[in-house]
Design a protein around this motif. Structure first.
Motif, PDB file in Angstrom:
ATOM      1  N   ILE A  30       0.843  -1.186   0.000  1.00  0.00           N
ATOM      2  CA  ILE A  30       0.000   0.000   0.000  1.00  0.00           C
ATOM      3  C   ILE A  30       0.885   1.244   0.000  1.00  0.00           C
ATOM      4  N   VAL A  31       0.630   2.116  -0.933  1.00  0.00           N
ATOM      5  CA  VAL A  31       1.394   3.360  -1.039  1.00  0.00           C
ATOM      6  C   VAL A  31       0.677   4.477  -0.273  1.00  0.00           C
ATOM      7  N   THR A  32      -0.588   4.662  -0.561  1.00  0.00           N
ATOM      8  CA  THR A  32      -1.359   5.745   0.059  1.00  0.00           C
ATOM      9  C   THR A  32      -2.631   5.180   0.668  1.00  0.00           C
ATOM     10  N   MET A  33      -2.940   5.640   1.873  1.00  0.00           N
ATOM     11  CA  MET A  33      -4.213   5.310   2.511  1.00  0.00           C
ATOM     12  C   MET A  33      -4.918   6.621   2.816  1.00  0.00           C
ATOM     13  N   LEU A  46     -12.435  13.783  -0.547  1.00  0.00           N
ATOM     14  CA  LEU A  46     -11.267  13.459   0.261  1.00  0.00           C
ATOM     15  C   LEU A  46     -11.298  14.242   1.572  1.00  0.00           C
ATOM     16  N   VAL A  47     -11.038  13.540   2.659  1.00  0.00           N
ATOM     17  CA  VAL A  47     -10.890  14.181   3.970  1.00  0.00           C
ATOM     18  C   VAL A  47      -9.410  14.326   4.306  1.00  0.00           C
ATOM     19  N   ALA A  48      -8.695  13.202   4.213  1.00  0.00           N
ATOM     20  CA  ALA A  48      -7.270  13.209   4.514  1.00  0.00           C
ATOM     21  C   ALA A  48      -6.642  11.966   3.920  1.00  0.00           C
ATOM     22  N   SER A  49      -5.375  12.088   3.581  1.00  0.00           N
ATOM     23  CA  SER A  49      -4.643  10.937   3.066  1.00  0.00           C
ATOM     24  C   SER A  49      -3.229  10.975   3.596  1.00  0.00           C
ATOM     25  N   ILE A  50      -2.588   9.803   3.604  1.00  0.00           N
ATOM     26  CA  ILE A  50      -1.227   9.703   4.101  1.00  0.00           C
ATOM     27  C   ILE A  50      -0.474   8.683   3.275  1.00  0.00           C
ATOM     28  N   ALA A  51       0.722   9.051   2.867  1.00  0.00           N
ATOM     29  CA  ALA A  51       1.551   8.164   2.071  1.00  0.00           C
ATOM     30  C   ALA A  51       2.429   7.302   2.980  1.00  0.00           C
ATOM     31  N   SER A  52       3.085   6.341   2.367  1.00  0.00           N
ATOM     32  CA  SER A  52       3.904   5.417   3.146  1.00  0.00           C
ATOM     33  C   SER A  52       5.087   6.112   3.809  1.00  0.00           C
ATOM     34  N   VAL A  68      -4.538  12.433  10.475  1.00  0.00           N
ATOM     35  CA  VAL A  68      -4.445  11.107   9.874  1.00  0.00           C
ATOM     36  C   VAL A  68      -3.085  10.513  10.220  1.00  0.00           C
ATOM     37  N   SER A  69      -3.071   9.227  10.514  1.00  0.00           N
ATOM     38  CA  SER A  69      -1.826   8.532  10.824  1.00  0.00           C
ATOM     39  C   SER A  69      -1.936   7.098  10.328  1.00  0.00           C
ATOM     40  N   ARG A  70      -0.827   6.417  10.284  1.00  0.00           N
ATOM     41  CA  ARG A  70      -0.858   5.032   9.830  1.00  0.00           C
ATOM     42  C   ARG A  70       0.217   4.220  10.511  1.00  0.00           C
ATOM     43  N   ASP A  71      -0.066   2.925  10.596  1.00  0.00           N
ATOM     44  CA  ASP A  71       0.892   1.945  11.108  1.00  0.00           C
ATOM     45  C   ASP A  71       1.208   1.032   9.933  1.00  0.00           C
ATOM     46  N   ASN A  72       2.360   1.236   9.319  1.00  0.00           N
ATOM     47  CA  ASN A  72       2.693   0.483   8.111  1.00  0.00           C
ATOM     48  C   ASN A  72       2.820  -1.019   8.404  1.00  0.00           C
ATOM     49  N   ALA A  73       3.309  -1.354   9.569  1.00  0.00           N
ATOM     50  CA  ALA A  73       3.477  -2.768   9.914  1.00  0.00           C
ATOM     51  C   ALA A  73       2.130  -3.480  10.005  1.00  0.00           C
ATOM     52  N   LYS A  74       1.099  -2.738  10.380  1.00  0.00           N
ATOM     53  CA  LYS A  74      -0.236  -3.322  10.527  1.00  0.00           C
ATOM     54  C   LYS A  74      -1.145  -2.993   9.340  1.00  0.00           C
ATOM     55  N   ASN A  75      -0.602  -2.253   8.368  1.00  0.00           N
ATOM     56  CA  ASN A  75      -1.423  -1.826   7.218  1.00  0.00           C
ATOM     57  C   ASN A  75      -2.729  -1.185   7.684  1.00  0.00           C
ATOM     58  N   CYS A  94     -12.706   4.463   3.952  1.00  0.00           N
ATOM     59  CA  CYS A  94     -11.256   4.415   3.811  1.00  0.00           C
ATOM     60  C   CYS A  94     -10.913   3.864   2.436  1.00  0.00           C
ATOM     61  N   ASN A  95      -9.742   4.232   1.984  1.00  0.00           N
ATOM     62  CA  ASN A  95      -9.275   3.844   0.662  1.00  0.00           C
ATOM     63  C   ASN A  95      -7.801   3.499   0.734  1.00  0.00           C
ATOM     64  N   ALA A  96      -7.413   2.496  -0.028  1.00  0.00           N
ATOM     65  CA  ALA A  96      -5.997   2.117  -0.112  1.00  0.00           C
ATOM     66  C   ALA A  96      -5.600   2.033  -1.575  1.00  0.00           C
ATOM     67  N   ASP A  97      -4.451   2.593  -1.867  1.00  0.00           N
ATOM     68  CA  ASP A  97      -3.936   2.616  -3.234  1.00  0.00           C
ATOM     69  C   ASP A  97      -2.516   2.065  -3.223  1.00  0.00           C
ATOM     70  N   GLY A  98      -2.246   1.111  -4.106  1.00  0.00           N
ATOM     71  CA  GLY A  98      -0.915   0.527  -4.117  1.00  0.00           C
ATOM     72  C   GLY A  98      -0.775  -0.501  -5.217  1.00  0.00           C
TER      73      GLY A  98
END
Length: 122
Positions: A30-33, A46-52, A68-75, A94-98
């Motif tokens: 996943i590149v962007t969520m 769009l509300v918010a997005s975050i890249a890897s 917005v935040s993300r945990d890459n290990a947990k996707n 939610c949306n995931a692009d990759g």
């Protein structure tokens, strides 16, 4: 790949909610969520997005209130919503692009979660 969103609900104006969205499956990157929202009769925005790499983007209407935040290990991607307003009432997706990396060559991936209702009362 599937996305499972959670955390919506009913809150009074000025309150807070935290949304979560976890991606599951195999052999993907996943590149962007991101988080989008939609009200009946209107387009999904769009509300918010975050890249890897952690870089983020926000709609002007939520800047300073949402994070917005993300945990890459947990996707998993999170949306902390503070100082909520009645205008924030919507279904949040939610949306995931990759990439699907199980294919040769890898194929583009873009998936949506099932949506979670956020209602802010005045």
């Amino acid at each position: 790949v599937q996305l499972q969103a959670s955390g919506g609900g009913l809150v009074q104006a000025g309150g807070s909610l935290r949304l979560s969205c976890a991606a599951s499956g195999s052999m993907f990157t996943i590149v962007t969520m991101g988080w989008y929202r939609q009200v009946p009769g209107k387009q999904r925005d769009l509300v918010a997005s975050i890249a890897s790499d952690g870089s983020s983007n926000y709609a002007d209407s939520v800047k300073g209130r949402f994070t917005v935040s993300r945990d890459n290990a947990k996707n998993t991607v999170y949306l902390q919503m503070n100082s909520l307003k009645p205008d924030d009432t919507a279904v949040y997706y939610c949306n995931a692009d990759g990439w699907n990396t199980g294919r040769d060559p890898p194929s583009k991936l873009n998936v949506w979660g099932q949506g979670t209702q956020v209602t802010v009362s005045s």
